[in-house]
Design an enzyme around this catalytic site. Structure first.
Site, PDB file in Angstrom:
ATOM      1  N   TYR A 171      -1.973  -1.105  10.435  1.00  0.00           N
ATOM      2  CA  TYR A 171      -1.918  -1.264   8.983  1.00  0.00           C
ATOM      3  C   TYR A 171      -0.609  -0.702   8.435  1.00  0.00           C
ATOM      4  O   TYR A 171       0.057  -1.330   7.599  1.00  0.00           O
ATOM      5  CB  TYR A 171      -3.117  -0.556   8.363  1.00  0.00           C
ATOM      6  N   SER A 226       0.874  -1.166   0.000  1.00  0.00           N
ATOM      7  CA  SER A 226       0.000   0.000   0.000  1.00  0.00           C
ATOM      8  C   SER A 226       0.905   1.208   0.000  1.00  0.00           C
ATOM      9  O   SER A 226       2.097   1.118   0.343  1.00  0.00           O
ATOM     10  CB  SER A 226      -0.872   0.007   1.262  1.00  0.00           C
TER      11      SER A 226
END
Length: 283
Positions: free
Chosen positions: A178, A165
């Site tokens: 995350y 990401s």
């Protein structure tokens, strides 16, 4: 278990010859390769699976829900199989790779895409959610790669692609677990690339920004409802907060990048963290 070079005849009668030795110039670029895409029953993972199938791969889909069989039915007969596995569990990744061997032969291409998210400030972040996010977004990718690498080394070919990401490169508030997992995934990518640099194996990470998936669509709907905005204006507001480019990436676009990384043209691309983020990390 059979080596992938002894291509299995499955229930649909696929031929036993090694499909990857095809010299037909008209054959798709990844004809006969076996690809496992984790978290692939919808969204980014499904887009990647579709792109790999279009490039000639036989694809193993993975997820936890009932939608897996429906996803499998969207592929040509015999080209995809769904294997359920909860990759948060310590032994699940190894069992999934073993199931791939039984179904199609050992894995040539591994795409670690499965992941989850939870948003909360650090001081309020629950232990169980932290552990779950690290387990699925990072540890499962390590375990899957560890199980896939011996066969890749034996055959002198392998592609490992970790869907990280933009949060593997930069941070956002409220996403500590995350961000930590995705930064770790980029680091894992580099370590695997170094260890396999001369084995015919590459390992790369793709770092998307905003991708118009069902989950992001739900965020757009919340912004629209809260601000009394149209969906178009709400989407623009979401993009404006992080991305210079007012355009979403797509699962199909990410899938095309995966296909490129699996091909011969990308044989020396390894250890890279490739952004598809509309300029997010350029700010």
């Amino acid at each position: 278990m059979p080596d992938t070079l002894e291509v299995l005849r499955n229930a649909d009668g696929l031929p036993t010859e090694d499909l990857r030795t095809s010299r037909d110039p008209a054959a798709p670029p990844l004809y006969g390769r076996v690809a496992l895409v984790t978290g692939s029953t919808r969204g980014i993972g499904f887009g990647i699976a579709e792109a790999l199938a279009a490039a000639g791969c036989r694809v193993v889909l993975n997820g936890r829900g009932e939608e897996g069989r429906q996803a499998e039915d969207r592929f040509a007969r015999g080209q995809a199989r769904y294997v359920a596995a909860d990759l948060r569990e310590p032994r699940a990744a190894h069992a999934l790779l073993a199931a791939c061997q039984v179904e199609f032969g050992a894995v040539d291409i591994l795409v670690n895409n499965a992941g989850i998210q939870h948003v909360a400030p650090v001081e309020a972040f629950p232990d169980d959610r932290w552990e779950e996010i690290i387990a699925l977004n990072l540890t499962a990718a390590f375990r899957a790669a560890r199980s896939a690498l011996p066969g890749m080394r034996r055959r002198g070919f392998g592609r490992i692609i970790n869907i990280a990401s933009v949060h593997g490169l930069v941070a956002s508030e409220g996403k500590s677990a995350y961000v930590a997992a995705k930064h770790g995934l980029v680091g894992l990518t580099k370590a695997i690339a170094l260890e396999t640099a001369n084995d015919g194996i590459t390992c790369n990470a793709i770092c998307p920004g905003w991708v118009r998936t069902d989950l992001v669509e739900a965020q757009v709907e919340r912004i629209a409802a809260t601000g009394g905005l149209t969906m178009e204006d709400a989407a623009a507001e979401l993009l404006r907060a992080k991305q210079p480019m007012r355009r979403f990436s797509t699962p199909e676009g990410i899938g095309s990048l995966v296909v490129f990384l699996c091909g011969e043209a990308a044989a020396t691309v390894t250890g890279a963290a490739l952004t598809m983020d509309g300029g997010w990390v350029s700010v």
